[in-house]
Write an enzyme that holds these catalytic residues in place. Structure first.
Site, short mmCIF file in Angstrom:
data_model
loop_
_atom_site.label_atom_id
_atom_site.label_comp_id
_atom_site.label_asym_id
_atom_site.label_seq_id
_atom_site.Cartn_x
_atom_site.Cartn_y
_atom_site.Cartn_z
N CYS A 159 0.89 -1.32 -0.11
CA CYS A 159 0.04 -0.06 0.07
C CYS A 159 0.87 1.29 0.09
O CYS A 159 0.23 2.32 -0.12
CB CYS A 159 -0.89 0.02 1.16
N GLY A 160 2.12 0.94 -0.04
CA GLY A 160 3.19 2.04 0.20
C GLY A 160 3.53 2.73 1.62
O GLY A 160 4.25 3.22 1.69
#
Length: 167
Positions: A159-160
């Site tokens: 998701c970063g």
């Protein structure tokens, strides 16, 4: 170092993006001499195919609690007795919550309840989910029951976000 030659490892795979890593884990366990049987949750099969894991493990992949092809319809009990070790990698927050609550509502959670084999979990989830108060209570409850944890590891998440090792 843990010796895996002739060990019977039941590899549980739950539905998270880290499920793709289970292919390499299966290959490494086999290379170390373990006999590997794979059990996947329905969500895990959305991330990686059972056919991939069947090819790597050399054994059929188990997906259903009530398998009409299993001997006497009790395949989950046979698998539970077969395992020397149950390793769930990745273990999602949902899976850990269900095990902590003693639920047996799919094949993998039922195996965890029915087996006397040691249970090891490799948690993999978003860092905020890992930090959540209820998740941490579930981890504590599972550790109090003797369940061993591997991870979570530090690093960049799908998701970063960036996760870290708090165990």
């Amino acid at each position: 170092m843990l010796r895996l030659t002739n060990r019977q490892i039941l590899l549980g795979i739950t539905g998270g993006i880290a499920a793709y890593k289970s292919a390499e884990l299966t290959r490494m366990l086999k290379k170390a001499g373990a006999d590997v049987r794979v059990v996947m949750t329905p969500a895990a099969a959305e991330f990686i195919t059972p056919l991939t894991l069947q090819a790597l493990s050399g054994n059929p992949v188990h997906l259903q609690l009530l398998d009409p092809e299993a001997e006497a319809g009790m395949g989950h009990i046979e698998l539970a007795r077969w395992a020397d070790l149950i390793l769930v990698a990745p273990a999602t927050a949902d899976f850990m919550a269900r095990v902590a609550a003693g639920m047996g509502n799919d094949l993998l959670t039922t195996l965890c309840l029915a087996s006397d084999a040691p249970l090891c979990l490799a948690p993999a989830m978003n860092q905020a989910m890992w930090r959540d108060h209820q998740t941490q209570l579930n981890v504590q409850a599972l550790q109090a029951r003797g369940i061993q944890f591997f991870g979570p590891a530090s690093g960049e998440q799908a998701c970063g976000d960036t996760g870290w090792d708090e165990c």
